[in-house]
Design an enzyme around this catalytic site. Structure first.
Site, PDB file in Angstrom:
ATOM      1  N   LYS A  45      42.560 -38.660  11.153  1.00 12.65           N
ATOM      2  CA  LYS A  45      42.966 -38.748  12.558  1.00 12.65           C
ATOM      3  C   LYS A  45      44.239 -37.966  12.861  1.00 12.65           C
ATOM      4  O   LYS A  45      44.602 -37.824  14.023  1.00 12.65           O
ATOM      5  CB  LYS A  45      43.118 -40.210  12.957  1.00 12.65           C
ATOM      6  CG  LYS A  45      41.808 -40.949  12.970  1.00 12.65           C
ATOM      7  CD  LYS A  45      40.972 -40.533  14.154  1.00 12.65           C
ATOM      8  CE  LYS A  45      39.530 -40.420  13.820  1.00 12.65           C
ATOM      9  NZ  LYS A  45      38.704 -39.952  14.926  1.00 12.65           N
TER      10      LYS A  45
HETATM   11  N1  PMP Z   1      37.378 -44.086   8.878  1.00 15.68           N
HETATM   12  C1  PMP Z   1      38.584 -44.568   9.241  1.00 15.68           C
HETATM   13  C2  PMP Z   1      39.427 -45.213   8.204  1.00 15.68           C
HETATM   14  C3  PMP Z   1      39.025 -44.470  10.570  1.00 15.68           C
HETATM   15  O1  PMP Z   1      40.224 -44.981  10.917  1.00 15.68           O
HETATM   16  C4  PMP Z   1      38.192 -43.870  11.533  1.00 15.68           C
HETATM   17  C5  PMP Z   1      38.652 -43.797  12.957  1.00 15.68           C
HETATM   18  N2  PMP Z   1      38.711 -45.090  13.548  1.00 15.68           N
HETATM   19  C6  PMP Z   1      36.934 -43.408  11.126  1.00 15.68           C
HETATM   20  C7  PMP Z   1      36.567 -43.511   9.785  1.00 15.68           C
HETATM   21  C8  PMP Z   1      35.905 -42.889  12.092  1.00 15.68           C
HETATM   22  O2  PMP Z   1      36.321 -41.800  12.824  1.00 15.68           O
HETATM   23  P1  PMP Z   1      35.791 -41.558  14.289  1.00 15.68           P
HETATM   24  O3  PMP Z   1      36.622 -42.435  15.215  1.00 15.68           O
HETATM   25  O4  PMP Z   1      36.050 -40.119  14.539  1.00 15.68           O
HETATM   26  O5  PMP Z   1      34.351 -41.915  14.374  1.00 15.68           O
END
Ligand code: PMP
Length: 320
Positions: A45
């Site tokens: 992120k």
């Molecule tokens: N894995 C983790 C540990 C995350 O924090 C996130 C984001 N919430 C994701 C996967 C999934 O990413 P996205 O929000 O882009 O679907």
């Protein structure tokens, strides 16, 4: 490598190569995991945080007096706080109480504030609270990662091309967890444009609704949805794998114990799904996945306590 700005450390993470059969997958196939936990804020992120802040500045949507407000499970908050540091921006992140304390401590360490919402209200409760704060606070900016077009764009611009180039386009499947859906949609869109044959596999924990059923709680953190992400409109998804907490955590602990990779539970779930995917493809296939964040941010949740052995049920792996 000498750097002067933490943002230079975002992206260009390494790919870790596994033999699928060592993980209970198809002999002769390989699984490549992009080690996104090595970003400076500890997650995939950071890429989104950088994109959201940078684009908002470029578009003149924020100035130094703006308060940035965003609902998050934590990692997007860390990424945005990191990207905002040089601008001294004030930020408030709205986080459902259940999410890990370590992520909240890191957000505070980066100078941002946290507002909690009740766990039972889910991420939707955090979204509503963030919207109401944005109405109350003058000169506030609410990017809303769950709906913002910059979310998948952050990944189709950086992560997708990095993966494709590093593997010289030799990819049979892309497997990734879904929270907001931005990472999956962004990378899948980019890869599908390069090669429409690549299979797209979305990963969710039990209790998420992509494969039907009603939403309920789960321990795997960072993935799982209460509504279908709008980024999925027009996207071809070949398979949705629903992974149990038990299986996701086994793989997470296995990664630590056998490979020294200290990643969070959404990485374990992504690996479990990649192993299943290997059985759907001929031997010699190449599957690429993501390890989105680091495990040390979940120590208070004792993620490393429990079985790490993948062999279960009388010698058969529980991965298929
Ligand atoms: N894995 C983790 C540990 C995350 O924090 C996130 C984001 N919430 C994701 C996967 C999934 O990413 P996205 O929000 O882009 O679907």
């Amino acid at each position: 490598m000498i750097v002067t700005d933490v943002k230079e450390l975002i992206g260009n993470t390494p790919l870790f190569a596994f033999d699928a059969d060592a993980l209970g997958g198809k002999p002769g196939s390989r699984i490549f995991a992009k080690l996104e936990y090595l970003n400076p804020g500890g997650s995939v992120k950071d890429r989104l945080g950088l994109q959201l802040i940078h684009q908002a500045i470029l578009r003149g949507e924020i100035d130094r007096q703006t308060t940035i407000i965003e609902p998050t499970a934590g990692n997007t908050g860390i990424g945005m706080a990191l990207a905002g540091i040089e601008h001294g921006l004030s930020m408030i992140f709205v986080i459902p109480e259940k999410f890990s304390l370590e992520k909240q401590q890191l957000i505070r360490a980066l100078g941002a504030q946290i507002v909690h919402t009740p766990t039972v209200d889910g991420i939707q409760g955090a979204i509503e609270k963030a919207k109401s704060l944005a109405k109350e606070i003058p000169n506030s900016y609410l990017p809303l990662q769950f709906h913002h077009a910059e979310n998948p764009l952050a990944y189709s611009k950086t992560l997708g091309p990095e993966i494709y180039q590093e593997l010289h386009g030799n990819i049979d499947s892309f497997v990734a967890g879904v929270g907001s859906g931005g990472t999956f949609a962004g990378v899948a869109t980019y890869l599908a444009k390069q090669n429409a044959q690549i299979r797209m596999v979305a990963v969710e924990p039990e209790g998420s609704i992509l494969n039907g059923g009603s939403a309920h709680g789960h321990e795997i953190e960072g993935i799982g949805v209460e509504f279908i992400p709008q980024f999925f409109d027009g996207l071809t998804i070949d398979t949705i794998d629903t992974i149990s907490d038990e299986e996701g955590f086994r793989y997470t602990r296995h990664l630590a114990k056998q490979y020294g990779l200290l990643v969070g539970s959404s990485s374990g779930a992504a690996l479990a799904a990649s192993v299943k995917e290997s059985w759907r493809l001929p031997s010699g296939s190449k599957i690429v996945t993501l390890f989105p964040d680091s495990g040390d941010r979940y120590l208070s949740k004792k993620i490393y306590e429990g079985p790490s052995d993948l062999i279960d049920n009388g010698g058969k792996t529980d991965a298929f």
